[in-house]
Design a protein around this motif. Sequence first.
Motif, short mmCIF file in Angstrom:
data_model
loop_
_atom_site.label_atom_id
_atom_site.label_comp_id
_atom_site.label_asym_id
_atom_site.label_seq_id
_atom_site.Cartn_x
_atom_site.Cartn_y
_atom_site.Cartn_z
N ASP A 53 33.06 34.18 -54.47
CA ASP A 53 31.87 33.85 -54.93
C ASP A 53 31.90 32.62 -55.24
OD1 ASP A 53 29.43 33.90 -56.38
OD2 ASP A 53 29.30 35.74 -57.01
N THR A 54 31.27 31.71 -54.54
CA THR A 54 31.12 30.39 -54.88
C THR A 54 30.22 29.76 -56.14
OG1 THR A 54 29.25 30.17 -53.32
CG2 THR A 54 31.23 29.76 -52.37
N LEU B 60 34.01 23.94 -51.99
CA LEU B 60 34.20 25.55 -52.11
C LEU B 60 33.90 26.15 -50.72
CD1 LEU B 60 32.24 26.14 -55.56
CD2 LEU B 60 34.79 26.05 -55.00
N VAL B 61 34.90 27.22 -50.40
CA VAL B 61 34.79 27.75 -49.23
C VAL B 61 34.68 29.29 -49.63
CG1 VAL B 61 35.78 28.18 -47.06
CG2 VAL B 61 36.18 25.86 -48.10
N ALA C 243 43.45 25.95 -52.62
CA ALA C 243 43.81 26.88 -53.68
C ALA C 243 42.90 28.05 -53.46
CB ALA C 243 43.44 26.17 -54.85
N TYR C 244 43.35 29.38 -53.71
CA TYR C 244 42.47 30.50 -53.50
C TYR C 244 42.25 31.35 -54.90
CZ TYR C 244 40.62 35.07 -52.05
OH TYR C 244 39.88 36.26 -52.04
N VAL C 245 41.20 31.30 -55.35
CA VAL C 245 40.98 32.22 -56.58
C VAL C 245 40.02 33.39 -56.24
CG1 VAL C 245 41.29 30.15 -57.80
CG2 VAL C 245 38.74 31.11 -57.47
N SER C 246 40.14 34.48 -57.03
CA SER C 246 39.51 35.62 -56.90
C SER C 246 38.45 35.39 -58.06
CB SER C 246 40.06 37.13 -57.28
OG SER C 246 40.73 37.03 -58.60
N ASP C 247 37.35 36.44 -58.41
CA ASP C 247 36.33 36.44 -59.19
C ASP C 247 36.89 36.31 -60.49
OD1 ASP C 247 34.27 36.29 -57.28
OD2 ASP C 247 33.73 38.22 -57.30
#
Length: 283
Positions: free
Chosen positions: A46-47, A63-64, A85-89
């Motif tokens: 969720d951007t 942000l992607v 970098a990848y993040v979840s909510d």
Amino acid sequence: MPDVSPVTIPDGARVWLVPTPVGNLGDITLRALEVLRAADAVACEDTRRTGALLTHLGIRKPLVRLDAHTMGRAPQVLERYARLAYVSDAGTPGISDPGAELVAAAVAADVPVEALPGATAFVPALVLSALPTGRFTFEGFLPRSGRDRRERLTAVAARAETSVLYESPHRLHATLEDLRDTCGPQRAASVTRELTKRFEETVRGTLAELAAHFKSGVRGELVVVVAGRPEGEARGDEVDHAARARELAAQGLGTRDIRDLLIREGLRKNDAYALALQATSDA
């Protein structure tokens, strides 16, 4: 001895899985901050939510969106942003989110992957449950309905180790009732909500007590922990297994599914098949 050297970010292409706070923003780690600053872009579910977090942290990055609906474009994102970098909510990516698919895409593209340790919801909830933690099974979110849900509930009831589940507020009461009916009303369990936040609480009791307690509804993020089958609790002899097979057949399960569940509950393959075949023939 632990490594107390300053945080260093390796050169070259890389994917980082970066845990983010499940509630309290103070739970972000120093290493997570350095990685987010070093990344070419931050991919997220969720951007808007991630943008608010980065603004709070004083970090500006492209942000992607990479969620369950857009993860198919992961190879193109990896090609465009060498250091991603990848993040979840909230919490650790790859747990009940599509992060594992990004890892698979990165591995296929021969891009190194690092998973940073950090915030997650199910580990604190498991510890707070006061139930055995030596062995446990993480179930994530149960299917909402149908045969898959019944099978997963049956597996929770049958296993000897603790089970940990995620659930949404509007489905919590129904899930507690299903667990009560499948595992038995006296099975010990706990519900932890709003971890690390102001109104964090853990309610412990039997499944019957918890179903009654949360009947009027609840708010917040939730983790349900269910004790394993108590030692000495009857798993049933052949007659009980036959009754179990008839119960599953009445729920609409086929011969193969009933056989597999009976095997999982401790019955030998040939005996399980015979009972499953008889139950579906009688249904």
